[in-house]
Enzyme design. Structure first.
Site, PDB file in Angstrom:
ATOM      1  N   PRO A   2     -11.176  52.051  73.315  1.00 47.94           N
ATOM      2  CA  PRO A   2     -10.043  51.444  74.050  1.00 47.94           C
ATOM      3  C   PRO A   2     -10.383  50.048  74.575  1.00 47.94           C
ATOM      4  CG  PRO A   2     -10.814  53.473  75.123  1.00 47.94           C
ATOM      5  CD  PRO A   2     -11.756  53.186  74.007  1.00 47.94           C
ATOM      6  N   GLU A   3      -9.461  49.136  74.401  1.00 47.32           N
ATOM      7  CA  GLU A   3      -9.601  47.798  74.965  1.00 47.32           C
ATOM      8  C   GLU A   3      -8.514  47.629  76.035  1.00 47.32           C
ATOM      9  OE1 GLU A   3     -10.080  44.691  72.019  1.00 47.32           O
ATOM     10  OE2 GLU A   3     -11.182  45.997  70.669  1.00 47.32           O
ATOM     11  N   HIS A  93     -15.349  69.396  75.632  1.00 51.12           N
ATOM     12  CA  HIS A  93     -15.780  68.066  76.086  1.00 51.12           C
ATOM     13  C   HIS A  93     -15.015  67.572  77.317  1.00 51.12           C
ATOM     14  CE1 HIS A  93     -17.971  67.943  72.347  1.00 51.12           C
ATOM     15  NE2 HIS A  93     -16.850  68.133  71.675  1.00 51.12           N
ATOM     16  N   ARG A 112     -18.305  61.644  73.021  1.00 51.14           N
ATOM     17  CA  ARG A 112     -19.611  60.959  72.911  1.00 51.14           C
ATOM     18  C   ARG A 112     -20.250  60.647  74.265  1.00 51.14           C
ATOM     19  NH1 ARG A 112     -19.516  56.523  68.306  1.00 51.14           N
ATOM     20  NH2 ARG A 112     -21.711  56.500  68.928  1.00 51.14           N
TER      21      ARG A 112
END
Ligand SMILES: [Zn+2]
Length: 274
Positions: A2-3, A93, A112
């Site tokens: 994500p930006e 997760h 991650r």
């Protein structure tokens, strides 16, 4: 990853649903994120507090809670925020789960685990924000300011754009797209750009980020309900990921090179070195 636009879209989607909603309880996953407060700290500072306001700084999401407590989240590479009805089946997760009043829960899922979830007690400024530069839409960002900042740093314009300590929130994908739109070779030393060049870069930066936010806005409801998708993949990318494909302006095959350990895509004809 994500930006700025993705985080902005998430913020706009979540804010109306979370503001003035109280956190009832918090649960923490077994595995830790790269940076995460302890379960004890979450337990001490989150339950019982109202969420007053959400804010974005760069790629960080800030939850301003009652009593000047701040919860800071960064989605890292693979982080997602899901707003679900309670009870819902447990997600894999899931690192942080906020149970909210009104039968909702907010889940921070991160496969991650490069994300961050940190709580800051009243009066403690979130340390990561001291590294966050100016917002691209801020009035304090002008072509003159960019030119001054660039002269102080001898590096390629693409790495300069991606330096979050100068301009907040621009990652690899949008840096590629911005430089193609501004017709600048990504390896050009940032200090060599004229104020006219910076005027073009800033204009394209804002146009592209705005377009990405607008596109992302259309997928917010999906995102909030289940899939965790943001608008990123709906934006038409003109150079990113298109090595060997024809430039949409001139037809020349696009080229890929490595810069600062990341892939750069550009058109060797439209983006000539200065
Ligand atoms: Zn071209």
């Amino acid at each position: 990853m994500p930006e700025l636009p993705e985080v902005e879209v998430i913020l706009r989607g979540l804010a109306p649903r979370l503001q003035n909603r109280r956190i009832l309880a918090v649960a923490v996953g077994e595995k830790r994120l790269r940076q995460e407060s302890s379960p004890g700290e979450f337990g001490r500072w989150l339950p019982g507090r109202n969420i007053l306001e959400l804010e974005r700084r760069g790629k960080y999401l800030l939850f301003h809670l009652e009593g000047k407590v701040i919860l800071l989240l960064h989605l890292g590479m693979t982080g997602r925020l899901l707003l679900q009805p309670t009870p819902s089946p447990a997600l894999p997760h899931a690192h942080l789960l906020l149970q909210l009043e009104g039968g909702l829960q907010l889940v921070f899922q991160d496969v991650r685990r490069f994300g961050q979830a940190l709580v800051f007690p009243p009066g403690v400024a979130p340390a990561p924000l001291s590294q966050v530069g100016r917002e691209p839409f801020s009035r304090q960002v002008t072509p003159q300011w960019l030119s001054q900042e660039a002269r102080a740093r001898s590096r390629a314009v693409k790495n300069f754009l991606m330096d979050g300590r100068v301009l907040a929130g621009i990652g690899n994908i949008y840096a590629n797209e911005i430089l193609f739109a501004a017709r600048l070779h990504p390896a050009t030393p940032a200090g060599d750009l004229s104020v006219e060049d910076w005027t073009r870069v800033l204009k394209e930066t804002r146009r592209i980020l705005k377009a990405a936010i607008a596109k992302g806005g259309t997928t917010v409801s999906d995102y909030l309900n289940s899939q965790g998708e943001t608008g990123l993949f709906q934006l038409e990318l003109l150079v990113y990921g298109r090595e060997g494909e024809p430039c949409k302006t001139c037809g020349q095959p696009l080229v890929r090179m490595a810069q600062g350990g990341r892939s750069t895509f550009f058109c060797p004809r439209c983006q000539k070195e200065k």
